[in-house]
Design a protein around this motif. Structure first.
Motif, PDB file in Angstrom:
ATOM      1  N   PHE B 139       1.003  -1.242   0.114  1.00 19.81           N
ATOM      2  CA  PHE B 139       0.047   0.051   0.125  1.00 19.81           C
ATOM      3  C   PHE B 139       1.078   1.288  -0.055  1.00 19.81           C
ATOM      4  O   PHE B 139       1.554   1.497   0.813  1.00 19.81           O
ATOM      5  N   THR B 140       0.910   1.993  -1.054  1.00 16.42           N
ATOM      6  CA  THR B 140       1.769   3.260  -1.128  1.00 16.42           C
ATOM      7  C   THR B 140       1.258   4.423  -1.703  1.00 16.42           C
ATOM      8  O   THR B 140       0.455   4.399  -2.515  1.00 16.42           O
ATOM      9  N   TYR B 141       1.498   5.419  -0.963  1.00 19.81           N
ATOM     10  CA  TYR B 141       1.262   6.777  -1.289  1.00 19.81           C
ATOM     11  C   TYR B 141       2.439   7.291  -2.327  1.00 19.81           C
ATOM     12  O   TYR B 141       3.442   7.426  -1.532  1.00 19.81           O
ATOM     13  N   PHE B 142       2.230   7.333  -3.483  1.00 15.40           N
ATOM     14  CA  PHE B 142       3.509   7.923  -4.468  1.00 15.40           C
ATOM     15  C   PHE B 142       3.860   9.345  -3.878  1.00 15.40           C
ATOM     16  O   PHE B 142       2.749  10.154  -3.980  1.00 15.40           O
ATOM     17  N   GLN B 143       4.937   9.439  -4.097  1.00 17.96           N
ATOM     18  CA  GLN B 143       5.724  10.939  -3.722  1.00 17.96           C
ATOM     19  C   GLN B 143       6.433  11.493  -4.840  1.00 17.96           C
ATOM     20  O   GLN B 143       6.496  12.594  -5.087  1.00 17.96           O
ATOM     21  N   GLN B 144       7.045  10.430  -5.523  1.00 19.49           N
ATOM     22  CA  GLN B 144       7.589  10.910  -6.821  1.00 19.49           C
ATOM     23  C   GLN B 144       7.703   9.796  -7.606  1.00 19.49           C
ATOM     24  O   GLN B 144       7.958   8.549  -7.541  1.00 19.49           O
ATOM     25  N   ILE B 145       7.562  10.390  -9.169  1.00 24.35           N
ATOM     26  CA  ILE B 145       7.579   9.137 -10.071  1.00 24.35           C
ATOM     27  C   ILE B 145       8.367   9.763 -11.194  1.00 24.35           C
ATOM     28  O   ILE B 145       8.319  11.217 -11.747  1.00 24.35           O
ATOM     29  N   GLY B 146       9.306   9.033 -11.836  1.00 20.56           N
ATOM     30  CA  GLY B 146      10.356   9.625 -12.631  1.00 20.56           C
ATOM     31  C   GLY B 146      11.105  10.768 -12.419  1.00 20.56           C
ATOM     32  O   GLY B 146      11.624  11.645 -13.470  1.00 20.56           O
ATOM     33  N   GLY B 147      11.547  10.691 -11.181  1.00 19.43           N
ATOM     34  CA  GLY B 147      12.016  11.784 -10.814  1.00 19.43           C
ATOM     35  C   GLY B 147      11.423  13.089 -10.242  1.00 19.43           C
ATOM     36  O   GLY B 147      11.826  14.153  -9.967  1.00 19.43           O
ATOM     37  N   PHE B 148       9.963  13.232 -10.719  1.00 22.16           N
ATOM     38  CA  PHE B 148       9.179  14.448 -10.635  1.00 22.16           C
ATOM     39  C   PHE B 148       8.192  14.141  -9.417  1.00 22.16           C
ATOM     40  O   PHE B 148       7.621  13.209  -9.071  1.00 22.16           O
ATOM     41  N   ASP B 149       7.985  15.265  -8.778  1.00 26.09           N
ATOM     42  CA  ASP B 149       7.224  15.319  -7.504  1.00 26.09           C
ATOM     43  C   ASP B 149       5.723  15.061  -8.022  1.00 26.09           C
ATOM     44  O   ASP B 149       5.328  15.563  -8.907  1.00 26.09           O
ATOM     45  N   CYS B 150       5.090  13.895  -7.167  1.00 27.05           N
ATOM     46  CA  CYS B 150       3.810  13.901  -7.490  1.00 27.05           C
ATOM     47  C   CYS B 150       2.826  15.103  -7.362  1.00 27.05           C
ATOM     48  O   CYS B 150       2.476  15.505  -5.987  1.00 27.05           O
ATOM     49  N   GLU B 151       2.353  15.787  -8.335  1.00 21.74           N
ATOM     50  CA  GLU B 151       1.440  16.938  -7.828  1.00 21.74           C
ATOM     51  C   GLU B 151       0.104  16.747  -7.241  1.00 21.74           C
ATOM     52  O   GLU B 151      -0.232  17.377  -6.172  1.00 21.74           O
ATOM     53  N   LEU B 152      -0.668  15.682  -7.673  1.00 17.51           N
ATOM     54  CA  LEU B 152      -1.659  14.896  -6.839  1.00 17.51           C
ATOM     55  C   LEU B 152      -1.471  13.453  -6.452  1.00 17.51           C
ATOM     56  O   LEU B 152      -1.088  12.659  -7.526  1.00 17.51           O
ATOM     57  N   GLU B 153      -1.234  13.356  -5.278  1.00 14.40           N
ATOM     58  CA  GLU B 153      -0.770  12.102  -4.904  1.00 14.40           C
ATOM     59  C   GLU B 153      -1.843  10.944  -4.998  1.00 14.40           C
ATOM     60  O   GLU B 153      -2.937  11.074  -4.749  1.00 14.40           O
ATOM     61  N   SER B 154      -1.245   9.869  -5.547  1.00 19.47           N
ATOM     62  CA  SER B 154      -2.226   8.530  -5.683  1.00 19.47           C
ATOM     63  C   SER B 154      -1.895   7.774  -4.446  1.00 19.47           C
ATOM     64  O   SER B 154      -0.736   7.599  -3.945  1.00 19.47           O
ATOM     65  N   ALA B 155      -3.044   6.783  -4.310  1.00 22.25           N
ATOM     66  CA  ALA B 155      -2.593   5.673  -3.463  1.00 22.25           C
ATOM     67  C   ALA B 155      -2.613   4.365  -4.424  1.00 22.25           C
ATOM     68  O   ALA B 155      -3.311   4.480  -5.324  1.00 22.25           O
ATOM     69  N   GLU B 156      -1.649   3.570  -4.220  1.00 18.84           N
ATOM     70  CA  GLU B 156      -1.487   2.521  -5.170  1.00 18.84           C
ATOM     71  C   GLU B 156      -1.718   1.284  -4.264  1.00 18.84           C
ATOM     72  O   GLU B 156      -1.084   1.103  -3.060  1.00 18.84           O
ATOM     73  N   LEU B 157      -2.444   0.270  -4.448  1.00 16.28           N
ATOM     74  CA  LEU B 157      -2.890  -0.875  -3.919  1.00 16.28           C
ATOM     75  C   LEU B 157      -2.153  -2.080  -4.601  1.00 16.28           C
ATOM     76  O   LEU B 157      -2.672  -2.139  -5.841  1.00 16.28           O
TER      77      LEU B 157
END
Lengths: 694, 289
Positions: B139-157
């Motif tokens: 269960f993860t709250y994304f903070q960075q993807i591809g080195g870019f800050d997540c503007e709108l955070e997703s929850a990933e299950l």
């Protein structure tokens, strides 16, 4: 009148290992904020579970205390005109601070007279002030790792889902990023349904208990301990205590219920650590042992909930542990078949550090450093051979399946596989112990081989990293070099090893010089490493309650032999507390002050004309021999005693002799004598640094 | 509950939560996160809800079909909720109920686990979810993807479907899982496991694969220059999978390893950057809905 305040921050599961520090921080921050804002109370505590941080203040005043502050106005001169009427400046001051002319008085400040007044600030209602203070306390909490979620303006360890600030029976309503702020909280995630209303702060703990949440971590800790003891007793066993594990579990559950599970006895044939590690590290189970200290085929886990359907939970946990132990057994059996020498070969493809090379390269350095230390310590040839074997095998277990799976078993598996494959018990022990102490509270290596290989390994890491410019800065210390240096120091002090640290560093640095990867001049790197050790030694000695001036005076004259420095610090500390040290230290202080002006250390005895300087010279010639002999024998008590003999001649000299005379040759000669005396003293310590306080 | 019924239950449950039910993405990958439906869509300010099964290939975990717990290819059930709703944990527990796992009868815990994918330049904070001591979901709250800050955070299950099936069906061996009545997981995949293991560990032509890696990398770069994001990203995925086979084959020395990882990360970053730019130029169409 006073009321209780409860402020609950409802969160998603906060990492257990953050909790102790977070609750301390919440307490510190709240205490400071309430003090600054003049809100009195009887007591303030913080509590926490995985899903909530709680600030509870007992008997908090309903109003802030009034504040009386002194305000400074214009100078008296500017405040009144020639007819003693108030000027515009004074009237403005009065108006601006809401003061009446009869409230003011005159005080002197650095020679001039000024108008002063006492300003009264009425305390506001606590409830109103809390509306500002509580959100600021919320955002003042910081975590080692924090996150963003849902476009909130602040970061937190995990999302905050509700806030429940109640003062007495009233909600302290505020809006923080639209997070729900109400008199409602939530109970246990599974055992309690819906929201729970807290009508008055004082009923908080009881209502939470009914909702299957034991808010007080201390109570949960006691419950866990008691339950563990009880169910272990039913099996005639006891749990193997582990405070860190207990502390983690306390913050993994809101409503603890211990349960006992078991596994097949056959697994008990595995080395103890192989069973305990997956239990503790991966599953957070407590291992159980019998009265004789033998591991039993049981474990205790703490369920977050009550005892309903507990058999299902038990079976599930048993199944997971069984799978882990069967993996461990498989790894152990496979690993045993691979000769450790073959493992060492494999280290050639395991990188230690990109520039410094592989673990195999490191192993070669460890062997060479070990041999060097062994020779310095005068080990016999047979012993050196055994030591070499231990150093060669020290890192072999890093490529075994077991250590790849459980890296905390490094060293321990090395010991086990070494024994199975017929290495001597001494070699096996050294392989395990070279990692000791593993952390601050850990045991020291019991064997000399373990101590030597451990020092050889650490000095290699330290000199290697310094050579390529990876030095600890501030909070950055990726290779834990500080801890490694402290370990070397503690091993030396524990084993009372006399070793020239400078020569050891010179030796350890050679491979990096030869490979041409050293970034600076070797002598510069060596100096940096020695300074690094000096600083660590200073901290170690401070931790052992030696005084900083004593430590400085010894370390300032240079660091070669750590154990020796320790002995001198010890001796000097005793002297400092025994005799009238002020007088002696100040005598040497006078010597040092002038010695710095000396251009030479050549004393011409013919130029000694006055009685006092002749006496000082004679005293020096006499003390020099006794002192140096004592120093050579490391008889530091006698050495200091000899130095003390010079106190009277020194004082006499300064009282009766003028050093800075016109005659250049006489001046030069007197300065040279002082420099020579200082130089002698410096073999022991720079006594002029001793601070004598009453 | 068969393996198939587990998948269908999750599909139904998340469909009711307004997720797009997507099909697996057709390029080899090591995890559901690497699908463009997650990797790209988690970037930028646009909302997104999707759920899908993702067959995930991990050559290094291959065991010739002989290990009861490890396989070359396992199945993840991946859910992305962007932005993460306030009740996301409750939604997750609801999905367990849909699988017949009643939290009241078990011990369910959220234990700290921080997720990081160096090849993707991605990280997040969250937990592994334990069911009676067994990890069943990441269960993860994304903070960075591809080195870019997540503007709108997703929850990933990310559900580990095999683990969950083994628990529900009380099996000790992954190959004993019933896919449907009368057909086991072993019937379906055991031979594939053996073949892929044999290939990954023994037969893969490393020289050829190294040249593939170089070519895929060059093609990804060329395509991204042309402003095409998805075709370029497909080659990033191919690079990643090729690297994984070479790694399992033991063809990549430890010193080279970091280099390869940073090459893939570099490509992932370029794609992420281009995607962000493209969506901005398009005026973030999903924001308007």
């Amino acid at each position: 009148m006073a009321k209780d305040l409860v402020f609950e921050i409802g969160t998603e599961e906060i990492p257990a290992k953050f909790m102790n520090r977070t609750l301390e921080q919440l307490k510190e921050n709240a205490t400071r904020v309430f003090l600054e804002n003049r809100i009195g109370y009887d007591s303030l505590e913080t509590y926490g579970t995985p899903r909530r941080l709680v600030l509870y203040v007992k008997d908090m005043a309903e109003k802030q205390e009034d504040l009386e502050t002194e305000v400074k106005g214009p100078s008296k001169k500017a405040a009144y005109d020639n007819d003693s009427n108030p000027t515009k400046a004074l009237l403005g001051f009065l108006k601006g601070n809401g003061l009446d002319i009869k409230d003011i008085y005159i005080k002197e400040l650095s020679g001039a007279e000024y108008i002063y007044g006492k300003k009264h600030l009425k305390g506001m209602d606590t409830k109103e002030v809390l509306k500002v203070l509580l959100p600021s306390i919320l955002v003042s909490i910081s975590f080692p790792k924090s996150m963003k979620w849902g476009n909130k303006s602040f970061r937190f360890a995990r999302p905050v889902r509700w806030l429940m600030p109640i003062f007495g029976d009233e909600l302290v309503e505020f809006n923080k990023d639209d997070i729900r702020c109400s008199k409602y909280t939530k109970g246990h995630r599974v055992l309690s349904e819906g929201d729970i209303e807290i009508t008055n702060a004082s009923e908080y703990f009881d209502k939470m208990r009914k909702a299957y949440v034991i808010v007080d971590q201390n109570e949960r800790r006691e419950i866990i301990k008691k339950q563990c003891e009880e169910i272990a007793k039913e099996k005639n066993g006891k749990i193997i205590h582990d405070d860190d594990l207990l502390e983690e579990i306390v913050y993994l559950v809101e409503y603890p219920t211990a349960l006992l599970g078991s596994f097949e006895e056959d697994y008990l044939k595995l080395p103890k650590e192989v069973i305990i590690t997956p239990m503790k590290e991966h599953q957070r189970y407590f291992p159980v042992e019998d009265e004789k200290g033998n591991l039993m085929s049981n474990f205790i886990t703490i369920r977050n909930g009550d005892d309903s359907y507990i058999d299902i939970v038990r079976q599930g946990n048993e199944k997971v542990l069984r799978a882990r132990l069967s993996d461990a057994k498989f790894f152990y059996e496979e690993d045993k078949k691979v000769p450790l020498d073959q493992c060492v070969e494999k280290l050639k493809s395991v990188v230690f550090q990109e520039t410094l090379g592989t673990i195999y390269d490191k192993t070669v350095n460890i062997i060479n450093n070990s041999i060097y230390i062994a020779q310095e310590l005068g080990l016999e040839e047979k012993e050196v051979e055994e030591l070499k074997r231990a150093a060669y095998l020290a890192k072999a277990d890093l490529v075994t399946n077991m250590v790849k799976e459980f890296d905390e078993l490094q060293g321990i598996m090395g010991r086990e596989y070494a024994l199975v494959q017929g290495e001597s018990p001494e070699v096996a022990k050294a392989i395990e112990e070279h990692y000791m102490p593993r952390n601050a509270g850990d045991d020291m290596p019991s064997s000399l081989y373990g101590a030597i290989v451990g020092m050889a390994d650490r000095i290699d890491t330290i000199t290697g990293c310094f050579s390529i410019g990876i030095q600890p800065t501030g909070s950055q210390d990726p290779y834990a070099l500080r801890r490694q240096a402290i370990s070397i120091i503690n091993i030396i002090l524990e084993k009372k090893i006399h070793l020239d640290i400078k020569k050891l560093v010179q030796k350890a640095i050679t491979p990096f010089v030869e490979k041409g990867i050293i970034k600076e001049e070797p002598f510069k790197v060596i100096d940096d490493v020695i300074d690094f050790f000096k600083q660590r030694l200073k901290n170690v000695l401070l931790d052992r309650n030696y005084e900083y001036d004593v430590i400085d005076s010894v370390l300032n004259v240079g660091l070669t032999d750590i154990e020796d420095a320790m002995l001198r610090v010890k001796e000097l500390s005793q002297w400092k507390n025994q005799v009238d040290f002020l007088a002696i230290a100040s005598s040497f202080n006078r010597v040092s002050n002038l010695a710095s002006k000396a251009e030479t250390m050549e004393i011409d005895s013919i130029l000694l004309s006055e009685q006092a300087e002749k006496e000082l010279f004679d005293s020096y010639m006499n003390v020099k021999n006794i002192f140096n002999e004592a120093m050579d024998k490391k008889e530091y008590h006698d050495a200091l005693k000899a130095l003390m003999l010079m106190k009277r001649p020194i004082d006499n000299f300064f009282d009766n002799t003028m050093v800075m005379v016109e005659d250049q040759s006489i001046r030069r000669n007197r300065l040279a004598m002082l420099k020579t005396i200082e130089n002698m003293m410096m073999r022991f310590a720079d006594l002029s640094l001793i601070v004598v306080n009453k | 509950m068969t393996f198939q019924e587990i998948i269908l239950s999750l599909q139904n449950y998340w469909a009711k939560q307004n997720c797009i039910i997507a099909q697996p993405y057709d390029v080899e990958k090591g995890a559901g996160t690497m699908s463009p439906y997650t990797f790209l869509k988690a970037l930028g300010p646009e909302p997104w809800r999707i759920a899908y099964v993702e067959p995930s290939r991990r050559p290094a975990d291959a065991r010739y079909g002989e290990n009861p717990n490890r396989v070359y290819q396992h199945h993840q059930y991946q859910v992305i909720l962007k932005p993460s709703p306030d009740n996301v944990q409750d939604l997750y527990l609801g999905s367990l109920m849909a699988l017949g796992i009643d939290p009241k009868k078990h011990d369910i815990r959220f234990v700290e686990d921080n997720w990081e994918a160096p090849t993707l330049g991605a990280w997040g904070l969250g937990w592994e979810v334990w069911l009676d001591g067994m990890e069943i979901t990441q269960f993860t709250y994304f903070q960075q993807i591809g080195g870019f800050d997540c503007e709108l955070e997703s929850a990933e299950l990310t559900y580990g479907l095999e683990r969950i099936a083994m628990y529900i069906q009380e099996k000790d061996n992954v190959f004993d899982i019933e896919w449907v009545d009368g057909v086991t997981y072993g019937d379906f995949f055991k031979m594939a496991e053996w073949e892929h293991s044999k290939y990954s560990f023994e037969l893969a032509d490393t020289k050829l694969l190294f040249s593939f890696f170089d070519s895929y990398e060059a093609e990804a770069k060329r395509i991204i220059e042309e402003g095409l994001i998805l075709p370029a990203y497909d080659y990033v995925l191919k690079c990643s999978h090729t690297f994984n086979i070479l790694d399992a084959r033991g063809a990549i020395s430890v010193t080279e390893r970091t280099g390869f990882i940073s090459r893939v990360r570099n490509l992932a970053r370029m794609v992420a950057q281009a995607y962000l730019k493209q969506r901005e130029a398009m005026g973030y169409p999903l924001l308007k809905k």
